[in-house]
Write an enzyme that holds these catalytic residues in place. Structure first.
Site, PDB file in Angstrom:
ATOM      1  N   ASN A   1       9.999  17.750  -7.628  1.00 45.08           N
ATOM      2  CA  ASN A   1      10.342  18.516  -6.436  1.00 45.08           C
ATOM      3  C   ASN A   1      11.647  19.272  -6.733  1.00 45.08           C
ATOM      4  OD1 ASN A   1      12.436  16.679  -6.086  1.00 45.08           O
ATOM      5  ND2 ASN A   1      11.409  15.523  -4.481  1.00 45.08           N
TER       6      ASN A   1
ATOM      7  N   GLY B   1       4.222  13.656  -1.782  1.00 47.55           N
ATOM      8  CA  GLY B   1       4.284  14.026  -3.199  1.00 47.55           C
ATOM      9  C   GLY B   1       3.270  13.227  -4.022  1.00 47.55           C
ATOM     10  N   ASP B   2       3.047  11.983  -3.619  1.00 45.13           N
ATOM     11  CA  ASP B   2       2.080  11.142  -4.346  1.00 45.13           C
ATOM     12  C   ASP B   2       0.648  11.623  -4.093  1.00 45.13           C
ATOM     13  OD1 ASP B   2       4.226   9.607  -5.214  1.00 45.13           O
ATOM     14  OD2 ASP B   2       4.128   8.328  -3.441  1.00 45.13           O
TER      15      ASP B   2
ATOM     16  N   GLY C   1       3.556   4.645  -8.053  1.00 44.98           N
ATOM     17  CA  GLY C   1       2.408   4.419  -8.928  1.00 44.98           C
ATOM     18  C   GLY C   1       1.170   4.041  -8.132  1.00 44.98           C
TER      19      GLY C   1
HETATM   20  O1  RIB Z   1       6.755   8.362  -2.809  1.00 46.38           O
HETATM   21  C1  RIB Z   1       6.763   7.491  -1.719  1.00 46.38           C
HETATM   22  C2  RIB Z   1       7.024   6.097  -2.175  1.00 46.38           C
HETATM   23  O2  RIB Z   1       8.327   6.028  -2.686  1.00 46.38           O
HETATM   24  C3  RIB Z   1       6.982   5.068  -1.070  1.00 46.38           C
HETATM   25  O3  RIB Z   1       5.690   4.551  -0.899  1.00 46.38           O
HETATM   26  C4  RIB Z   1       8.002   4.027  -1.512  1.00 46.38           C
HETATM   27  O4  RIB Z   1       7.420   2.848  -1.958  1.00 46.38           O
HETATM   28  C5  RIB Z   1       8.796   4.697  -2.615  1.00 46.38           C
HETATM   29  O5  RIB Z   1       8.559   4.127  -3.815  1.00 46.38           O
END
Ligand code: RIB
Length: 301
Positions: free
Chosen positions: A185, A251-252, A43
């Site tokens: 994914n 991915g974030d 998040g």
């Molecule tokens: O998507 C990566 C994240 O997944 C990391 O920052 C870690 O905190 C996990 O939650």
């Protein structure tokens, strides 16, 4: 205060990364060659990714009432993310992720959700106005399914769900129905479809086409880019070739850049090249939030 363009509902954690030769097999002890920490949680990472690219972002999340919680909150505030809906829960620890990163940049992540487990539908309800007024509501699954459902029910704009991780038993049909853009994914896609991990783009597209509910699916393929599957049509968006150092948070970065573009009313096919570039940039430095791209790194797309 005006409504944020994007409201993120999700987890925040401290990431402790270890550089290793290979991830441990069952029963094996692996000695690392260095360690570093950064601010993380899916998040928090997605909120920072969108804010760094210029969106106004608010985060609904939970920390413990510990120094780590304050560090997470301060870090998000420095990035311009709205933190007034982050609750500090007494008597629990902030989330912690232990991450093994190999020399080729691949990351294996273990998460103790800690206070992220205490985020509840009531906390989401306290942000109902922001959720209703935001152009995009972005959710992941390191907090409970009830929290995800509460956020998606309240949203009036585009609901983007990154189903990471997919819980045992898959996703409720109601949640899938409320989602506009689902961003799994390959592993998450397989889990949602109760199938094996797709070995090719064609298999991924077939699995994605079978998932009912979301308006569109965007399947992230790591170094191979992403697939957009909607209305029976499949489009491939290539990855940007880069020297990979650490895939944590890629991915974030993808989801954050996608949400930022959608919040400006870009179409998915205009937004996805930016998301692919953001994910690639995020792999070129260590850590999750530390490696998220700045606007100049996406210029020209
Ligand atoms: O998507 C990566 C994240 O997944 C990391 O920052 C870690 O905190 C996990 O939650």
């Amino acid at each position: 205060m005006s409504a944020p363009a994007i409201t993120v509902v999700g987890s925040i954690s401290i990431d402790r990364s270890l550089l290793v030769d290979h991830p441990p097999a069952p029963g094996e002890t692996v000695l690392g060659s260095g360690t570093h920490w950064s601010l993380g949680g899916k998040g928090g990472n997605q909120a920072v990714a969108a804010a760094r690219l210029g969106a106004s972002v608010m985060l609904v999340a939970a920390t413990g009432d510990d120094p780590e919680g304050q560090r997470l909150r301060d870090g998000l505030e420095r990035e311009g993310v709205g933190v007034s809906r982050i609750v500090a829960v007494p008597g629990v620890a902030s989330g912690l992720a232990v991450i093994a990163v190999t020399a080729d940049g691949e990351s294996t992540i273990l998460v103790d959700p800690g206070a992220n487990r205490a985020l509840a539908p009531e906390h989401v309800a306290a942000s109902a106005a922001e959720l209703r007024e935001s152009a995009v509501v972005m959710i992941q699954l390191e907090t409970s399914i009830d929290v995800a459902l509460a956020a998606a029910r309240e949203a009036a704009g585009c609901v983007l769900l990154n189903p990471a991780p997919v819980p045992e038993g898959g996703l409720p049909a109601e949640l899938l129905e409320l989602v506009d853009v689902l961003v799994p994914n390959r592993v998450e896609l397989a889990r949602i479809a109760a199938a094996s991990i797709p070995a090719s783009d064609r298999e991924a597209a077939t699995l994605a086409s079978g998932i009912r509910g979301p308006g569109a699916l965007v399947v992230t393929l790591g170094g191979e880019g992403a697939l957009l599957v909607r209305d029976g049509q499949v489009d491939h968006f290539p990855a940007t070739p880069v020297e990979v150092v650490d895939t944590t948070g890629a991915g974030d970065a993808f989801c954050g850049a996608l949400a930022e573009a959608l919040s400006r009313s870009l179409e998915l096919d205009e937004a996805l090249p930016r998301a692919c570039r953001a994910a690639a940039v995020a792999t070129t430095a260590r850590g999750a939030q530390t490696a998220l791209p700045r606007p100049f790194e996406l210029s020209g797309i």
